[in-house]
Write an enzyme that holds these catalytic residues in place. Structure first.
Site, PDB file in Angstrom:
ATOM      1  N   GLU A 279       0.798  -1.232   0.000  1.00 24.29           N
ATOM      2  CA  GLU A 279       0.000   0.000   0.000  1.00 24.29           C
ATOM      3  C   GLU A 279       0.829   1.280   0.000  1.00 24.29           C
ATOM      4  O   GLU A 279       0.530   2.207   0.736  1.00 24.29           O
ATOM      5  CB  GLU A 279      -0.929   0.010   1.233  1.00 24.29           C
ATOM      6  CG  GLU A 279      -1.898  -1.141   1.256  1.00 24.29           C
ATOM      7  CD  GLU A 279      -2.747  -1.168   2.517  1.00 24.29           C
ATOM      8  OE1 GLU A 279      -3.949  -1.451   2.400  1.00 24.29           O
ATOM      9  OE2 GLU A 279      -2.226  -0.929   3.622  1.00 24.29           O
TER      10      GLU A 279
HETATM   11  C1  TNX Z   1      -4.826  -3.735   4.266  1.00 27.88           C
HETATM   12  S1  TNX Z   1      -3.477  -6.087   3.547  1.00 27.88           S
HETATM   13  C2  TNX Z   1      -3.560  -3.614   4.858  1.00 27.88           C
HETATM   14  C3  TNX Z   1      -3.458  -3.216   6.263  1.00 27.88           C
HETATM   15  C4  TNX Z   1      -4.799  -3.028   6.901  1.00 27.88           C
HETATM   16  C5  TNX Z   1      -5.755  -4.078   6.407  1.00 27.88           C
HETATM   17  C6  TNX Z   1      -7.088  -4.056   7.081  1.00 27.88           C
HETATM   18  C7  TNX Z   1      -2.250  -5.224   3.713  1.00 27.88           C
HETATM   19  C8  TNX Z   1      -0.991  -5.785   3.287  1.00 27.88           C
HETATM   20  N1  TNX Z   1      -2.387  -3.996   4.244  1.00 27.88           N
HETATM   21  O1  TNX Z   1      -2.664  -2.050   6.375  1.00 27.88           O
HETATM   22  O2  TNX Z   1      -4.628  -3.130   8.287  1.00 27.88           O
HETATM   23  O3  TNX Z   1      -5.927  -3.919   5.023  1.00 27.88           O
HETATM   24  O4  TNX Z   1      -7.867  -5.151   6.706  1.00 27.88           O
END
Ligand code: TNX
Length: 467
Positions: A279
């Site tokens: 992300e």
């Molecule tokens: C996505 S999945 C994220 C996290 C959040 C989560 C909540 C991923 C690698 N990153 O930063 O906590 O969704 O479901």
């Protein structure tokens, strides 16, 4: 305990092969002893029975078996458990503990489909203490989960002591950190080492994650000199993602990353270091690749194998890098290319494995961006059919992550973890052809009274006719 008669296959995850012998059974009572060679004494102790050279429960190593495989034979006179390694014997002990004390006669021959069976605990959005993590490990091992991924850092907090960088925890773990400021705390080096050792005694490998280049607001609050302009940054306790980034073009970035990864590598006997990589919406793509080009080889220099969330597949990956797929889409070209080039994949699609998703609209905790995750949905899917181009030979295993934005207690962890983790554990362990939802829900029902007796506040999903 339920009074229903247990059959030899009443085990989660379902064993690869079960051959009952009707009429024969063995009862463990106060006089039953265990005989084991010295190399298996520690494993034998998990049975909680006295040791004795002529014990009717006999443990042994058998190098004709794979390292995690075991063979359990139960007759009216004796129980013989052989494993390919102490770990294999330990899994056999877990099977015995699920079956006992009235052991049905027959033979179980068992070994896992995948070597990497894991769950993740997010300590950054809400901190859990070393004792709480150890109690969690106690609840994982019965399901033959052999890795625990600890998400140690994120925008809202930094949860591991790093010598030479004291402000990471002085500020990043202080009062007011975590989502809504409700989860302060961190693991000292000694506490982390204690968790690792406790896990190892249960054949669980700790996989530490330091998330970068995104998810680093807590780093920037503690050390503003690591930001692009060197200016102070405000702490964040909301649940937004994708706004913070280490700066790819700054040399200080890499001194920081090296110091942190060196500390974590030195403290971690297990083979893996997870560097996050997810992300990074505020990192320009060329900066993201430049950063990863320098950082992906670092774990290898410290003798570790690098893992990253699947976004890292956009960069050149070391040969032994592992990519952890987490999204809900039906395909991912970069991950498929990485698999075709020989990289291994951990399968964690959010719509099948994310334990922080609500069970249904009424669930009092959790998120729903990946939809609702019922017990049946967590069970009824196949890792090798999930992503085009990522077949059985590319998959090292399956992980069920638990993000902690909405969690405030150990009871919350357990409510979301049980009973869905046992479903994912069976997906990761049992042969594809042996899996069956009806059978699973019947076997799962027997855990209701056991969890209750142990004070585990699991979710009494209406999908299961609990005993
Ligand atoms: C996505 S999945 C994220 C996290 C959040 C989560 C909540 C991923 C690698 N990153 O930063 O906590 O969704 O479901």
């Amino acid at each position: 305990m339920s009074l229903r008669t247990r059959t030899l296959g009443d085990v989660i995850p379902r064993p690869a092969s079960v051959r009952p012998v009707t009429g024969a059974s063995f009862t463990i009572d106060a006089g039953t002893a265990v005989s084991a060679p010295a190399t298996l004494a520690a494993v034998a102790a998990h049975l909680g029975l006295p040791a004795g050279p002529d014990g009717a429960i006999r443990l042994a190593l058998d190098d004709s078996l794979g390292p995690e495989a075991y063979r359990l034979e139960i007759t009216a006179e004796a129980v013989t458990l052989r494993g390919g390694s102490p770990q294999g014997v330990f899994w056999g002990v877990q099977t015995l503990l699920q079956l006992g004390p009235e052991l049905p006669g027959g033979v179980i021959e068992d070994e896992p489909r995948y070597p990497y069976r894991s769950t993740m605990l997010d300590l950054a959005r809400h901190f859990f203490t070393a004792d709480q993590i150890k109690a969690h490990i106690d609840l994982l091992a019965p399901f033959k989960i052999n890795h625990l991924h600890l998400h140690l850092t994120d925008d809202q907090g930094w949860r591991l002591e790093i010598p030479g960088w004291p402000r990471l925890t002085e500020i990043g773990a202080g009062p007011g950190t975590g989502v809504d400021g409700a989860g302060p705390g961190f693991l000292t080096l000694a506490e982390y080492a204690d968790v690792v050792a406790y896990a190892a005694e249960r054949f669980v490998t700790i996989v530490p994650e330091i998330d970068m280049p995104g998810h680093v607001n807590a780093v920037h609050v503690a050390y503003p000199e690591l930001t692009a302009d060197g200016q102070p940054v405000a702490p964040r306790t909301d649940a937004e993602v994708g706004y913070s980034s280490l700066v790819a073009g700054k040399e200080e970035t890499y001194a920081f990353v090296e110091a942190v990864l060196k500390t974590v590598a030195d403290l971690t006997p297990g083979p893996y270091l997870h560097i996050g990589g997810d992300e990074c919406h505020s990192t320009p793509p060329e900066d993201y690749r430049a950063f990863l080009e320098r950082v992906l080889p670092i774990p290898g220099r410290f003798g570790k194998r690098v893992i990253g969330w699947h976004e890292i597949a956009a960069a050149d990956l070391p040969d032994d890098a592992i990519v952890q797929y987490w999204r809900i889409e039906a395909a991912d070209d970069a991950v498929a290319r990485a698999a075709a080039a020989g990289r291994r994949v951990i399968v964690s699609p959010a719509d099948r494995t994310y334990l922080d998703m609500k069970y249904d609209a009424a669930t009092r905790l959790g998120l729903d961006w990946a939809g609702h995750l019922s017990v049946e949905r967590a069970y009824d899917w196949d890792p090798a059919e999930r992503l085009p181009g990522v077949g059985e030979e590319s998959i090292i295993g399956v992980e069920a992550p638990l993000w902690s934005e909405t969690l405030r207690s150990v009871d919350d962890v357990r409510y979301l973890t049980f009973p869905r983790l046992p479903a994912v554990a069976e997906v990761a362990w049992s042969p594809r052809g042996s899996r069956d939802w009806q059978s699973f829900r019947e076997r799962l029902a027997a855990f209701g009274p056991r969890w209750e007796a142990a004070g585990v506040r699991f979710h009494r999903s209406p999908e299961i006719d609990w005993h």
